[in-house]
Design an enzyme around this catalytic site. Sequence first.
Site, PDB file in Angstrom:
ATOM      1  N   LYS A  20       0.803  -1.230   0.000  1.00 26.00           N
ATOM      2  CA  LYS A  20       0.000   0.000   0.000  1.00 26.00           C
ATOM      3  C   LYS A  20       0.834   1.277   0.000  1.00 26.00           C
ATOM      4  O   LYS A  20       0.296   2.371  -0.156  1.00 26.00           O
ATOM      5  CB  LYS A  20      -0.925   0.007   1.228  1.00 26.00           C
ATOM      6  N   LYS A  35      -5.573   2.822   3.515  1.00 27.24           N
ATOM      7  CA  LYS A  35      -6.593   2.223   2.650  1.00 27.24           C
ATOM      8  C   LYS A  35      -7.670   3.239   2.261  1.00 27.24           C
ATOM      9  O   LYS A  35      -8.061   3.327   1.086  1.00 27.24           O
ATOM     10  CB  LYS A  35      -7.218   1.017   3.335  1.00 27.24           C
TER      11      LYS A  35
END
Length: 816
Positions: free
Chosen positions: A579, A683
């Site tokens: 990520k 996220k």
Amino acid sequence: MIVMKFGGTSVGSAERILQLIRIVRERSSHTPVMVVVSAMSGVTNLLEEACNKAAAQDEGFKSVVEAIARRHDECIGSIPFSPAVSAKLIIQVREPLQRLGEICKGLFLVGDLTAKTKAHIMSYGELLSSRIVAAAMEHEGLSPEWVDSRKVIVTDHQYLSARVDFVQTNKRIKDEIKGHKLFIAPGYISRSTTGDSTTLGRGGSDYTAAIFAGALDAEILEIWTDVNGMMSADPRLVSDTITIPAMSYEEAMELSYFGAKVIYPPTIQPAMAKQIPIVIKNSFEPEHPGTTISKHPDRDPYFVKGLTSIQDIALVTISGTGMIGVPGIAQRMFQAMAQEKINILFITQSSSEHSICFAVTRHDADTARKAIEAVYEHEMIVHKIDPVLVEQQLGLVAVVGDGMRERAGVAGKIFSLLGENGINIRAIAQGSTERNVSFVINQNNVGKALNVLHEGFFLSKYKTIHLFLLGAGNVGSTLIQQIALAQRTFLEAGNLAIKVAGIANSRQMLLDPNGIELAEWQSVLQEKGERLSLSKWKNEIKSFNLRNSIMIDVTASEEVSDIYPDMLSTSVHVVTANKIAASSPYPVYKKLKELALTHNVKFLNETNVGAGLPVIKTIRDLVLTGDHIHRIEAVLSGSLNYIFDRVGSDGCMFSDAVTEAREKGYTEPNPALDLSGKDVMRKILILSREAGLQLEMNDIINKAFLPSSTLDPTDWTDLHKNLKALDTRFENDRLKLAEQNKRWRYMATLDHGHVSTGLEEIDSTHPAYHLKGTDNIILIWTDRYRQRPMVIAGAGAGPDVTASGVLADVISIANV
């Protein structure tokens, strides 16, 4: 009459000659046959080496001549000739070999090699092999009549690549070939009008056979070689070639001119003039149907028949304002090349007439440049024509097929396939017949281009993708297992070959362009791997230059994410579960997107959010189709949901729930990152950016549920002690929540541009209330989903679902 030509490998040994005779016997049983043979394989090269060494006054010519004699003696000795036949061979073979040695001695003394002398020496190979084959035919009970090709094929005085006088040649052949069932003649050799030995150029034995076929109005011309016909590409460069069953004369000429070695280009013209079918067969596998070349070939499913290439060329460019609208400019260039006997392989001109570029062999490049500078000297002095530009280390690729005519999109597909693999085209040409699209590229990309096009036009059984995997922990090892299974599945389905060309863990890396066997990858990595160097990793991937390359990152490393720009710039796709890149400062994220777009590759990070759930793709599709996202509410951490599900639903102690999540691989080795909420912040930042917002991490309000001091320890034991100290507090709060029929969920919220994360108390009316285990849920409100949100829910953590999400991204790239 059937004319049969046998190449060097077909006469390369006694065993091969006997196989040749078996083939000829079957043909000659019902029709007259003319057999044309090449020199024994390798002998023409030895003859050239012998004369060059002798002329250079290198005594090594003697050992070369001895090697030539030994090749023929060994072949003769392997066939049990009768005494009478052996006596004839001594005269027909050994005496010419003695003369060859004497001629080379003379060259050694003189130190000069003329084209006339070289042509005479080069004729020995076919003369000798044809005599041996004729004797072997007699030994096997056939009655061949040996014909001296020099007696019937008349040429000019270009000794090493002579032009045939077809009027005289056809008459002589018809006069010579009469009243017999079986003839044999040496290929390649001929004679000038003044009686000097000449040759028809390297590969000229095919041409000899075609000359005989045309003069005799043969029913068929068979070219017997060591491959099963014309291949769809060079098997040395493309691994999954196929035999082309049928093609037109024009297709065959295009392919042979542009480098296909199976048939000599001039061969086709005499056969085409008389519409004589040419069949290319394999003497090692005579039952194979081979390739039939004719005027009206049978239709097949391939509108692209084949790919071919010429390597090691140079591109010469002439440009300048003085060329525009001036008649005769191009003519002067062509005349200059003709005077220097330079063959132009390829030419193209801009519609503005401002420039002309053409391709020649590397050896001709400097001569071509000097000739152009001489012919345009005045224009260059007055700056009407720019200095000549010569570019080296290039290759010419041709895509050939009659079926391309009037078929829209062929050229577009060619250039799209090349662009997707980072192959830049330097020049393009297409004739008005639309039968051939040719282009010039960097020589290092020729093999890659041929493979990409071969797969793209369905000439290959499989499309091959090459994977380079960084990260071999829980997710990485699971992914390798899934890839191994997918390899079998896709091969059985017959459409995709997956090769893992690189694997790396945090310590070691292993790279192999041919692919790594996955059955025992751990031991292979340990035994053959070298110390991990990300710099070497990316440079090796670049040097491999493999088509359809995809780098996969299943680490959590910032250093790994730093090499994404280099990979994308090299036209390597990137699939990542990491990520860090997508949640980096917005300019970094934007650059990655732009690089992927610029280089026509994919940057896919579906597993950044929701593991295998289709969250990012769904949001992208909504935005791409014009929808506007107003609000997102989501449980995005499978590890935190597992922890609070165990605490809230099962009454588990908080520290025990964290321990369980860690042991199951749901959290990082140090769960502090999960518990801090930073992972969830990343996220929701990624989703916000996909929704069109230019946000940074510091734009997110994170409502931490643990003091920072609790999460400070880097050691798990110390962290666990801190968490255990909070068990009583969490248990008391849980009991109060249970009385209100509420549960904890760690929520991420995007609400009209405002983003926050934190531990929320929700009641049973909320869709997240009933989440179990590592499940995630994402609720999306948009213009289209205004009253009731779109809901995506399912497992959001774990090696299996994350690995499957990564593999899904890989397959989506393969299927583009």
